[in-house]
Design an enzyme around this catalytic site. Structure first.
Site, short mmCIF file in Angstrom:
data_model
loop_
_atom_site.label_atom_id
_atom_site.label_comp_id
_atom_site.label_asym_id
_atom_site.label_seq_id
_atom_site.Cartn_x
_atom_site.Cartn_y
_atom_site.Cartn_z
CD GLU A 38 -4.67 3.17 7.04
OE1 GLU A 38 -4.86 2.79 8.19
OE2 GLU A 38 -3.55 3.55 6.63
CE1 TYR A 59 -5.08 5.88 11.65
CE2 TYR A 59 -6.25 4.01 10.67
CZ TYR A 59 -5.09 4.77 10.81
OH TYR A 59 -3.96 4.45 10.11
CG ASP A 91 -2.14 4.21 14.20
OD1 ASP A 91 -1.47 5.11 14.74
OD2 ASP A 91 -1.61 3.27 13.58
CD1 TRP A 100 0.29 0.38 3.36
CD2 TRP A 100 -0.31 -1.74 3.01
NE1 TRP A 100 0.74 -0.36 4.42
CE2 TRP A 100 0.38 -1.67 4.24
CE3 TRP A 100 -0.79 -2.98 2.59
CZ2 TRP A 100 0.60 -2.79 5.05
CZ3 TRP A 100 -0.57 -4.09 3.39
CH2 TRP A 100 0.12 -4.00 4.60
#
Ligand code: SF4
Length: 349
Positions: free
Chosen positions: A32, A115, A133, A19
């Site tokens: 995520e 988040y 996070d 990613w």
């Protein structure tokens, strides 16, 4: 402290993370989602598999839920997969298949907490939204010696404000990833590697505490309750009897072997017979014990006792129980505990 942090990140980040090679909001979002409650190395093969099956958001939206759960199978916390699917359908319908470039619109989608929405806004869209996070929160606790319990709403609000201030003047995408990476690689929960830390000079815990690892203050965890469960594996003519779980709650829409929690004052075998009958309407007898599988969920632990069982004829099951051809099992989302039971059953046959 943003500059040394970002310089460190550009040189030392884990470049193999798939990613990190994209700015596609859909792919960032899926990463995520997968990284919540899951270790990075465990998430990588699932991320690749998921994007191979659903390379674009419209492809995910048009898939059926069972196919999505199947690809997610084994990663746990299946609500994330359901939310991803539901959100993709809404985005296809209301936003022409492109994730909205707006925090409030993202927050309105299923599964987008503060988040996730902030992470997509900052990492994919480069907007200054503070993504807090566990890693970022731990680094902040130490940088500023924040002693309150980081899981409370007040602590999260305060930390988000601090983070918002820290990222001012930096590229939000790089800053967000850099702070999270620092928490993951250097400022670890038990043994922070302060001597290698690029922001050591700004860190109050490093300066003033004998051991920065005392922060954040951890709440004592409650012991998880434990349940014994008995389940039966019934096979006839190349078909296995399975039961589909309800479409809400834990492991929603997954398939499993019929059975249930241990009944008071009954043996495990009796529990298996009674639970099996109440879930499928089929009277069975136990023929063998196969294996015991232990599993830990977020709020409880279970020990499942698997038995091979037999019945008189091939009656029609009631409720959500179905005879499934063994060859079709690989297309159904199957919970991990049942999968372990089935593997032990096949080995023992
Ligand atoms: Fe964490 Fe140590 Fe760096 Fe402070 S100096 S942020 S405690 S790694």
């Amino acid at each position: 402290m943003a500059r040394p942090l970002i310089e460190w990140f550009l040189g030392c980040q884990r470049k193999h993370l798939p990613w990190r090679k994209t700015k596609d909001p859909y792919r960032i979002w899926i990463s995520e989602l997968m990284l919540q409650q899951t270790r990075v190395e465990q998430a990588i093969p699932y991320y690749r598999r998921f994007l191979k099956a659903f390379p674009t958001l419209p492809r995910l939206a048009m898939a059926n839920q069972s196919a999505v759960l199947k690809v997610w199978e084994g990663l746990g916390y299946y609500r994330r997969a359901k939310y991803a699917h539901e959100a993709a359908r809404i985005v296809l319908k209301d936003y022409r298949g492109k994730l909205p470039n707006n925090y409030d619109d993202l927050r309105a989608l299923p599964g987008f907490g503060p988040y996730t929405a902030a992470a997509v806004m900052s990492i994919a869209y480069g907007k200054p939204y503070a993504a807090l996070d566990g890693n970022a929160s731990r680094v902040l606790s130490r940088l500023f010696i924040l002693q309150e319990d980081p899981t409370t709403a007040d602590a999260k609000r305060r930390r988000t404000e601090i983070l918002q201030g820290m990222m001012r003047g930096s590229d939000p995408s790089t800053f967000t990833q850099a702070l999270i990476e620092l928490g993951a690689l250097l400022c670890s929960p038990r043994s922070p590697r302060c001597s290698e830390c690029p922001i050591q000079e700004s860190c109050s815990a490093f300066r003033y505490l004998p051991d920065p690892a005392v922060l954040p203050i951890r709440k004592e965890r409650k012991k998880k309750p434990h349940y014994n469960v008995s389940a039966g594996i019934l096979e006839r003519d190349g078909r296995i009897l399975l039961k589909k779980r309800p479409n809400t709650g834990l492991l929603a829409n997954f398939w499993e072997f019929p059975g249930g929690k241990q009944l008071a004052n009954r043996s495990r075998e009796e529990t298996c017979r009674i639970r099996f009958k109440s879930e499928t309407g089929i009277e069975i007898r136990i023929t063998d014990k196969i294996c015991v599988v232990k599993h830990e969920f977020t709020h409880f632990r279970i020990t499942v006792h698997f038995y091979t069982v037999a019945c008189q004829k091939s009656p029609s099951p009631k409720g959500t129980a179905r005879w499934i051809r063994k060859g079709s099992l690989k297309r159904l989302p199957f919970n991990l505990v049942s999968k372990a039971g089935l593997e032990a059953y096949e080995r023992k046959k």
